[in-house]
Design a protein around this motif. Structure first.
Motif, mmCIF file in Angstrom:
data_model
loop_
_atom_site.group_PDB
_atom_site.id
_atom_site.type_symbol
_atom_site.label_atom_id
_atom_site.label_comp_id
_atom_site.label_asym_id
_atom_site.label_seq_id
_atom_site.Cartn_x
_atom_site.Cartn_y
_atom_site.Cartn_z
ATOM 1 N N PRO A 197 0.828 -1.206 0.000
ATOM 2 C CA PRO A 197 0.000 0.000 0.000
ATOM 3 C C PRO A 197 0.860 1.253 0.000
ATOM 4 C CG PRO A 197 0.040 -0.985 2.173
ATOM 5 C CD PRO A 197 0.792 -1.916 1.270
ATOM 6 N N HIS A 198 0.258 2.376 -0.366
ATOM 7 C CA HIS A 198 0.955 3.667 -0.349
ATOM 8 C C HIS A 198 1.003 4.141 1.102
ATOM 9 C CE1 HIS A 198 1.305 8.068 -1.061
ATOM 10 N NE2 HIS A 198 2.193 7.613 -1.908
ATOM 11 N N THR A 199 2.223 4.276 1.613
ATOM 12 C CA THR A 199 2.353 4.472 3.057
ATOM 13 C C THR A 199 2.387 5.926 3.529
ATOM 14 O OG1 THR A 199 4.731 4.353 2.818
ATOM 15 C CG2 THR A 199 3.587 2.302 3.335
ATOM 16 N N GLY A 200 2.350 6.858 2.604
ATOM 17 C CA GLY A 200 2.395 8.262 3.037
ATOM 18 C C GLY A 200 1.304 9.075 2.393
ATOM 19 N N ILE A 201 1.464 10.392 2.474
ATOM 20 C CA ILE A 201 0.515 11.314 1.849
ATOM 21 C C ILE A 201 1.261 12.033 0.745
ATOM 22 C CG2 ILE A 201 -0.986 13.311 2.237
ATOM 23 C CD1 ILE A 201 -0.882 12.622 5.202
ATOM 24 N N ASP A 202 0.634 12.202 -0.421
ATOM 25 C CA ASP A 202 1.235 12.956 -1.515
ATOM 26 C C ASP A 202 0.657 14.367 -1.541
ATOM 27 O OD1 ASP A 202 2.694 10.752 -2.358
ATOM 28 O OD2 ASP A 202 1.158 10.091 -3.777
ATOM 29 N N PHE A 203 1.559 15.330 -1.443
ATOM 30 C CA PHE A 203 1.151 16.731 -1.563
ATOM 31 C C PHE A 203 1.607 17.242 -2.908
ATOM 32 C CE2 PHE A 203 1.540 16.293 3.066
ATOM 33 C CZ PHE A 203 0.349 16.872 3.484
ATOM 34 N N PRO A 204 0.692 17.604 -3.795
ATOM 35 C CA PRO A 204 1.126 18.176 -5.066
ATOM 36 C C PRO A 204 1.744 19.546 -4.815
ATOM 37 C CG PRO A 204 -1.285 18.147 -4.927
ATOM 38 C CD PRO A 204 -0.771 17.555 -3.659
ATOM 39 N N ALA A 205 2.862 19.806 -5.438
ATOM 40 C CA ALA A 205 3.528 21.108 -5.297
ATOM 41 C C ALA A 205 4.525 21.251 -6.425
ATOM 42 C CB ALA A 205 4.240 21.209 -3.955
ATOM 43 N N ALA A 206 4.822 22.484 -6.784
ATOM 44 C CA ALA A 206 5.779 22.741 -7.871
ATOM 45 C C ALA A 206 7.184 22.380 -7.418
ATOM 46 C CB ALA A 206 5.714 24.207 -8.263
ATOM 47 N N LEU A 266 5.456 16.206 -2.956
ATOM 48 C CA LEU A 266 6.111 15.775 -1.728
ATOM 49 C C LEU A 266 5.379 14.552 -1.193
ATOM 50 C CD1 LEU A 266 8.145 16.181 0.637
ATOM 51 C CD2 LEU A 266 6.338 17.483 1.774
ATOM 52 N N HIS A 267 6.116 13.488 -1.012
ATOM 53 C CA HIS A 267 5.564 12.313 -0.329
ATOM 54 C C HIS A 267 5.987 12.462 1.123
ATOM 55 C CE1 HIS A 267 4.700 7.924 0.293
ATOM 56 N NE2 HIS A 267 5.584 8.125 1.253
ATOM 57 N N TRP A 268 4.991 12.472 2.029
ATOM 58 C CA TRP A 268 5.271 12.692 3.455
ATOM 59 C C TRP A 268 4.755 11.506 4.262
ATOM 60 C CZ3 TRP A 268 1.944 15.241 7.545
ATOM 61 C CH2 TRP A 268 2.695 15.569 8.671
ATOM 62 N N GLY A 269 5.652 10.921 5.034
ATOM 63 C CA GLY A 269 5.271 9.750 5.821
ATOM 64 C C GLY A 269 5.444 9.982 7.308
ATOM 65 N N LEU A 270 4.613 9.302 8.094
ATOM 66 C CA LEU A 270 4.724 9.335 9.558
ATOM 67 C C LEU A 270 4.765 7.901 10.061
ATOM 68 C CD1 LEU A 270 4.471 10.666 12.447
ATOM 69 C CD2 LEU A 270 1.993 10.554 12.119
ATOM 70 N N THR A 271 5.752 7.603 10.909
ATOM 71 C CA THR A 271 5.885 6.262 11.472
ATOM 72 C C THR A 271 5.956 6.375 12.990
ATOM 73 O OG1 THR A 271 7.103 5.581 9.517
ATOM 74 C CG2 THR A 271 7.336 4.189 11.429
ATOM 75 N N ILE A 272 5.136 5.561 13.668
ATOM 76 C CA ILE A 272 5.162 5.541 15.134
ATOM 77 C C ILE A 272 5.377 4.094 15.555
ATOM 78 C CG2 ILE A 272 3.841 5.976 17.249
ATOM 79 C CD1 ILE A 272 2.372 8.204 15.722
ATOM 80 N N ASP A 273 6.526 3.813 16.120
ATOM 81 C CA ASP A 273 6.905 2.435 16.432
ATOM 82 C C ASP A 273 6.579 1.502 15.265
ATOM 83 O OD1 ASP A 273 7.822 0.132 17.713
ATOM 84 O OD2 ASP A 273 5.845 -0.282 18.583
ATOM 85 N N HIS A 274 7.124 1.770 14.126
ATOM 86 C CA HIS A 274 6.980 0.975 12.913
ATOM 87 C C HIS A 274 5.594 1.067 12.280
ATOM 88 C CE1 HIS A 274 10.846 -1.239 13.342
ATOM 89 N NE2 HIS A 274 10.621 -1.023 14.624
ATOM 90 N N ALA A 275 4.618 1.614 13.000
ATOM 91 C CA ALA A 275 3.264 1.688 12.433
ATOM 92 C C ALA A 275 3.198 2.849 11.455
ATOM 93 C CB ALA A 275 2.227 1.876 13.535
ATOM 94 N N ARG A 276 2.723 2.571 10.250
ATOM 95 C CA ARG A 276 2.600 3.594 9.225
ATOM 96 C C ARG A 276 1.248 4.285 9.371
ATOM 97 N NH1 ARG A 276 3.637 -0.979 5.122
ATOM 98 N NH2 ARG A 276 2.184 -1.853 6.644
#
Ligand SMILES: [Zn+2]
Length: 360
Positions: free
Chosen positions: A258-267, A339-349
Motif C-alpha cells: 500500500p501507499h504508506t504516506g501522503i502525496d502533496f502536489p507542489a511545484a 512531496l511524499h510525506w510519511g509518519l511512522t510511530i513504532d513501525h506503524a505507518r
C-alpha cells in the motif's frame, strides 16, 4: 524535560477521498494508466513511458479534482461515530484515557494516564509492544502521555492497551482498555500492465532491498527523548491538500504494497519544512523515494520526506520545527513533482494528517 518510563517506544479516518474517486474517473475516461504521483510499486518504467498528452491530461484531472474537492468533501464526509474517547477508572484514583475506542487502520491514538501517584515501574503496552509514556513537567498532577500508531495494515480486531505499575505499598497492579481496530477505507486501484513494466531488474531490486534494510534499522531505533516541541505541522506552507494515504494497488491481479504516506502536489523547488524538531536520521538518495530525509522526533516517532529535488540537511544534524530541510522534486520512482510525506510511530505507518489534527 520529560521522563523516560518504559524500555522503548511503539495509523485518521482513512477513506477514499472524493479527489481519488474523481481522479480515477477522469483517468478512466482519458484512458490513463494510473496517472498519479508515487509509483513505488515497481512502476518506474511505466511512469517513464507516460506520454506528454497523458501528463497534460493528468494535470487537467488534478486541477478539476482540486476545484471540486471542497464541495465533494463536504458532501461525502461520514459522521464519525468511532472517534469517541474512552476512559476507564482503575481504582485508587488511577484513570486511563484513550482518544478513541475504535480506530481505523492508519490512525493515531492519544493515550493518557492520570493519578499514578508514587507508583513505580510504570509500563504501558499495546498488543504486546511497549508504548513509551512521557510526563509534561509543567503539570502539577502526574499525567503521563503516549501516542499509539495503528499500522495501515494492522489486522482488524480488538487489542488491549495495558498499563502495569507497582503501587506505593509494593503491590503490583494492572489496568487496561480494549481498542478495536477496524479496516480503513482506502482507495484501491486495479491496473493491467505488461509484465516488463512491473518487474524491476536485479540491480534495481538489490538497491531497493538495501534501502529497505537501512530504513528498518532507523525505525528499530527508539530515541528515549521527546525531541519535538509543540504541535506537529504540515511540511508545506500555505493551503495544501494531501492524498493517496493507504491507497492499495493491484497489478495484474496481484496486490502490491500500500501507499504508506501522503502525496502533496507542489511545484518543483517549493521549500519543504520539518514537521517538528528532531534529528536527521537519513538524508540521501534512495531507489524508490529519490532524495529522502527522515527525521527522528524521539519516542519512535519519525517523519519522512521523499522525492526532493534538493536535500538541505545532513544526517546527524539537529533541526528546529519548521526549519527548511529541502525542496520539492520528482526524484525516485514518480510521475511528477510532489512531496511524499510519511509518519511512522513504532513501525506503524500512520496518516500524517492525524498528528497535525489530533495532537493537543
Ligand atoms: Zn507518495
Amino acid at each position: 524535560m520529560t521522563r523516560w518510563l518504559t524500555d522503548q517506544a511503539s495509523s485518521a479516518t482513512i477513506r477514499t477521498t472524493p479527489v481519488d474517486r474523481l481522479l480515477a474517473i477522469t483517468r478512466q475516461s482519458l484512458r490513463l494508466p494510473g496517472a498519479r504521483f508515487c509509483d513505488w510499486s515497481h512502476m518506474g518504467k511505466l511512469s517513464a513511458k507516460r506520454s506528454g498528452d497523458a501528463a497534460i491530461a493528468g494535470k487537467i484531472a488534478f486541477l478539476l479534482a482540486s476545484l471540486l474537492f471542497p464541495l465533494l468533501a463536504q458532501a461525502t464526509t461520514p459522521k464519525n461515530k468511532a472517534s469517541q474517547a474512552v476512559q476507564r477508572g482503575c481504582g485508587s484514583g488511577v484513570v486511563l484515557k484513550i482518544s478513541a475506542g475504535v480506530a481505523a487502520q492508519g490512525s493515531l491514538l492519544l493515550a493518557e494516564v492520570r493519578g499514578l501517584v508514587d507508583a513505580q515501574k510504570v509500563k504501558a503496552e499495546w498488543d504486546g509492544r511497549p508504548v513509551p509514556l512521557w510526563q509534561e513537567t509543567q503539570q502539577s498532577a502526574r499525567v503521563l502521555h503516549g501516542m499509539i500508531g495503528v499500522d495501515l495494515e494492522k489486522a482488524p480486531g480488538s487489542y488491549d492497551w495495558k498499563i502495569s505499575w507497582t503501587a506505593a505499598d509494593g503491590s503490583p497492579a494492572t489496568c487496561g482498555v480494549p481498542i478495536t481496530v477496524r479496516s480503513g477505507k482506502f482507495a484501491t486501484e486495479k491496473l493491467t500492465v505488461e509484465k516488463q513494466y512491473v518487474q524491476p531488474d536485479s540491480e534495481q531490486q538489490k538497491r531497493a532491498e538495501e534501502d529497505q534494510k537501512k530504513m528498518r534499522a532507523i525505525f528499530d531505533t527508539v530515541t528515549p527523548e521527546v525531541l519535538w516541541n509543540g504541535k506537529f505541522r504540515l511540511p508545506l506552507k500555505g493551503d495544501v491538500a494531501g492524498r493517496n494515504f493507504g491507497r492499495r494497488r493491484v497489478l495484474n491481479g496481484e496486490a502490491r504494497s500500500p501507499h504508506t504516506g501522503i502525496d502533496f502536489p507542489a511545484a518543483a523547488g517549493t521549500p519543504v519544512y520539518a514537521a517538528q524538531a528532531g534529528k536527521v536520521a537519513l538524508a540521501e538518495n534512495l531507489y524508490y523515494s529519490g532524495n529522502t530525509v527522515v527525521l527522528d522526533h524521539g519516542f519512535g516517532i519519525y517523519t519522512l520526506y521523499a522525492h526532493l529535488s534538493e536535500i538541505g540537511v545532513r544526517a546527524g544534524a539537529t533541526v528546529a520545527a519548521s526549519a527548511e530541510i529541502g525542496k520539492v522534486g520528482a526524484t525516485g520512482r514518480v510521475t511528477g513533482p510532489h512531496l511524499h510525506w510519511g509518519l511512522t510511530i513504532d513501525h506503524a505507518r500512520v496518516n500524517g494528517l492525524q498528528i497535525v489534527q489530533k495532537q493537543p
